[in-house]
Design an enzyme around this catalytic site. Structure first.
Site, PDB file in Angstrom:
ATOM      1  CB  CYS A  21       4.383 -63.770 -66.197  1.00 51.68           C
ATOM      2  SG  CYS A  21       4.423 -63.255 -64.498  1.00 51.68           S
ATOM      3  CD  GLU A  49       5.579 -58.550 -67.515  1.00 61.76           C
ATOM      4  OE1 GLU A  49       4.952 -59.598 -67.603  1.00 61.76           O
ATOM      5  OE2 GLU A  49       6.229 -58.253 -66.506  1.00 61.76           O
ATOM      6  CE  LYS A  96       7.248 -61.533 -49.812  1.00 61.78           C
ATOM      7  NZ  LYS A  96       5.905 -61.007 -50.147  1.00 61.78           N
ATOM      8  CD  GLU A 146       6.579 -67.267 -64.076  1.00 60.19           C
ATOM      9  OE1 GLU A 146       6.516 -66.165 -64.663  1.00 60.19           O
ATOM     10  OE2 GLU A 146       5.636 -67.786 -63.451  1.00 60.19           O
ATOM     11  CD1 TRP A 153       1.051 -58.779 -56.908  1.00 62.17           C
ATOM     12  CD2 TRP A 153      -0.711 -59.023 -58.269  1.00 62.17           C
ATOM     13  NE1 TRP A 153       1.290 -58.031 -58.034  1.00 62.17           N
ATOM     14  CE2 TRP A 153       0.224 -58.159 -58.880  1.00 62.17           C
ATOM     15  CE3 TRP A 153      -1.893 -59.314 -58.951  1.00 62.17           C
ATOM     16  CZ2 TRP A 153       0.016 -57.587 -60.141  1.00 62.17           C
ATOM     17  CZ3 TRP A 153      -2.113 -58.754 -60.199  1.00 62.17           C
ATOM     18  CH2 TRP A 153      -1.161 -57.900 -60.774  1.00 62.17           C
ATOM     19  N   GLY A 201       7.835 -63.328 -59.981  1.00 63.51           N
ATOM     20  CA  GLY A 201       7.602 -61.898 -59.799  1.00 63.51           C
ATOM     21  C   GLY A 201       8.451 -61.098 -60.772  1.00 63.51           C
ATOM     22  CB  SER A 202       9.375 -57.549 -60.780  1.00 62.25           C
ATOM     23  OG  SER A 202      10.261 -57.398 -59.699  1.00 62.25           O
TER      24      SER A 202
HETATM   25  C1  SIN Z   1       2.169 -66.179 -64.303  1.00 68.93           C
HETATM   26  O1  SIN Z   1       1.595 -65.269 -64.830  1.00 68.93           O
HETATM   27  O2  SIN Z   1       3.160 -65.962 -63.606  1.00 68.93           O
HETATM   28  C2  SIN Z   1       1.747 -67.618 -64.417  1.00 68.93           C
HETATM   29  C3  SIN Z   1       0.743 -67.881 -65.433  1.00 68.93           C
HETATM   30  C4  SIN Z   1       0.457 -69.355 -65.657  1.00 68.93           C
HETATM   31  O3  SIN Z   1       0.908 -70.230 -64.930  1.00 68.93           O
HETATM   32  O4  SIN Z   1      -0.250 -69.631 -66.603  1.00 68.93           O
END
Ligand code: SIN
Length: 498
Positions: free
Chosen positions: A294, A395, A182, A260, A158, A238-239
């Site tokens: 992330c 995080e 999804k 990722e 999201w 995601g997580s």
């Molecule tokens: C992410 O937060 O998963 C991606 C961030 C980015 O592509 O810069």
């Protein structure tokens, strides 16, 4: 004030399966709300395992044909998609701000960023070259070709609803794969709009299938894809917990995975750094998407000699950030995605303060006069944070900067690496020897030196350790969606003299 869109066709309220816009098999709906106001924006299907099965059937059928197309055609499809995305950039940005909450300027940047992956992979599609290996005797030849892996399941987050989808679907199509996707339950509208544009660009039925679903139904839906041997790859952002679940559950069919996952990025400021540049870099890296990224710095380490000076300059900048709903047009910090996100930030802060951290600026929920029900949190700086505090180990995913002091280079490298995660890292220094030594010593998939920005379609995005594996974007990104096949052509006879 609301955000209107010019092209109402982009506001889709059905899922896309086999080229048809459909309701969930049992008709159940899922509400999509604006995190700045709590208002209902739309309802979308709450898809079921039965829908997930139908999507794989459709994708497999499409793949059987699409895999035989030529790279030039795939590139042309992606170019048309790119053109449509850019032509609808403003509407996509508005839609994204509505459901995700990020300021409009950030949404516009994200659409351009996501589109850059589509353009990149339109170009890369034509460069999926193979190899000829020098043979060991004259009667055979050895070739290597690259082929699409098959049906890809793309599970998108999201926080960057458009860019993460583009950076998974574009390489899949460039490689010749079909996709079942999804999107996150909080942000399905951007994904559906992107699918609508891909359909308009000429994607054949079943090539792209997008299934919206609630958090409650996401597991059973994904289980169908995990168990189905026709799904040959999962690309997930995601997580870490969910990433590990996907890795475990896909073992039965040995799928390829790109994961990722979570990060806990260190941001280090050495005493030889340009302090103003370091503050500016931190502002860019940390406050993008209100800290819900992330690769956001989650631990800031500042060398003792410049510690208080750095905190003073940082607090000044952080204290002047404008908070508000995207609809206001001036906000630099939007709402967090939902109530749980705000609670997590509060818990991390409470834990740090109870353990002796010092609140420098911010520290509470933000009551926005034009959006009283929004999930806003005031940008915050906390000093004297220790490794035992939750905000150092987990995080926070919010607009909070925890700062810790350090004495030596060796000490800070050890602190930076003392985490199971390894996605991104940042540091500021002007000492060339230190720069190379630290860049190589840090355990992360991406390192920014004297820069607050890492993301670009031309460089490999991804992590190590608990931050996952696989790379997105760049010339490495296409390999994730292709199998290598070795072909040996034997029994060759020489006929020409000499
Ligand atoms: C992410 O937060 O998963 C991606 C961030 C980015 O592509 O810069």
């Amino acid at each position: 004030m609301t955000l209107n869109i010019d092209n109402p066709a982009l506001l889709c309220s059905q899922s896309l399966i086999n080229g048809e816009w459909r309701h969930a098999a049992d008709g159940r709906r899922l509400a999509v709300t604006n995190p700045a106001s709590g208002e209902l924006i739309a309802e979308v299907p709450d898809c079921t395992p039965q829908d997930a099965q139908a999507a794989v059937d459709a994708a497999q059928k499409a793949f059987a044909v699409f895999r035989h197309g030529v790279a030039k055609e795939r590139a042309a499809l992606l170019k048309r998609w790119h053109g449509l995305v850019m032509a609808n950039q403003e509407d996509l940005a508005r839609l994204m701000s509505l459901e995700q909450g990020k300021p409009l300027a950030e949404s516009r940047t994200e659409v351009a960023y996501g589109a850059s992956y589509i353009e990149w992979f339109a170009e890369e599609a034509k460069r999926a070259d193979g190899d000829i290996i020098p043979q060991q005797s004259q009667n055979h030849r050895l070739l290597v070709i690259r082929q699409p892996v098959g049906v890809v399941a793309a599970i998108t987050p999201w926080n960057f609803p458009m860019a993460m989808l583009a950076r998974k679907i574009a390489p899949a199509i460039a490689a010749g794969c079909a996709v079942v996707c999804k999107p996150a339950e909080d942000t399905p509208l951007t994904a559906l709009a992107m699918a609508k544009l891909l359909q308009q660009a000429g994607a054949p039925a079943g090539l792209i299938n997008v299934l919206t679903t609630s958090r409650e139904r996401a597991g059973p839906l994904a289980d169908v894809w995990l168990a189905d041997a026709r799904v040959r790859k999962i690309s997930f952002t995601g997580s870490t917990a969910v990433g590990k679940h996907l890795a475990r559950e896909s073992a039965g069919t040995l799928k390829r995975l790109s994961l990722e996952l979570g990060g806990n990025a260190p941001f280090i400021v050495f005493d030889d750094a340009d302090i103003d540049a370091a503050v500016a870099g931190l502002m860019v890296a940390k406050f993008r998407n209100a800290g819900q990224t992330c690769i956001c710095p989650n631990r800031v380490y500042v060398q003792q000699a410049v510690y208080e000076r750095f905190i003073g300059k940082l607090a000044e900048k952080v204290g002047s950030l404008t908070i508000g709903p995207a609809a206001g047009g001036r906000a630099e910090i939007g709402p967090l995605i939902n109530a749980r996100a705000v609670e997590k930030v509060e818990q991390h802060l409470k834990d740090a303060l109870e353990q002796g951290a010092r609140l420098v600026v911010g520290g509470q929920r933000h009551a926005c006069p034009d959006a009283p029900n929004g999930h806003f949190f005031t940008p915050t700086v906390v000093a004297d944070v220790t490794a035992a505090m939750r905000m150092s180990c987990e995080e926070t995913f919010g607009p909070v900067v925890p700062v810790t002091s350090f004495a030596t280079e060796a000490e800070v490298v050890e602190m930076a690496n003392a985490t199971p995660f390894g996605l991104a890292a940042y540091f500021y220094s002007r000492d060339i020897d230190r720069i190379w030594e630290v860049a190589e010593a840090i355990e992360a998939g991406m390192v920014a030196v004297n820069d607050g920005a890492l993301s670009t379609e031309i460089a490999p995005f991804g992590g190590i350790k608990d931050s996952g594996y696989g790379r997105e974007g760049s010339r490495y990104g296409l390999d994730e969606y292709m199998n290598i096949k070795y072909i040996r052509h034997g029994s060759l006879a020489r006929r020409l003299p000499g």
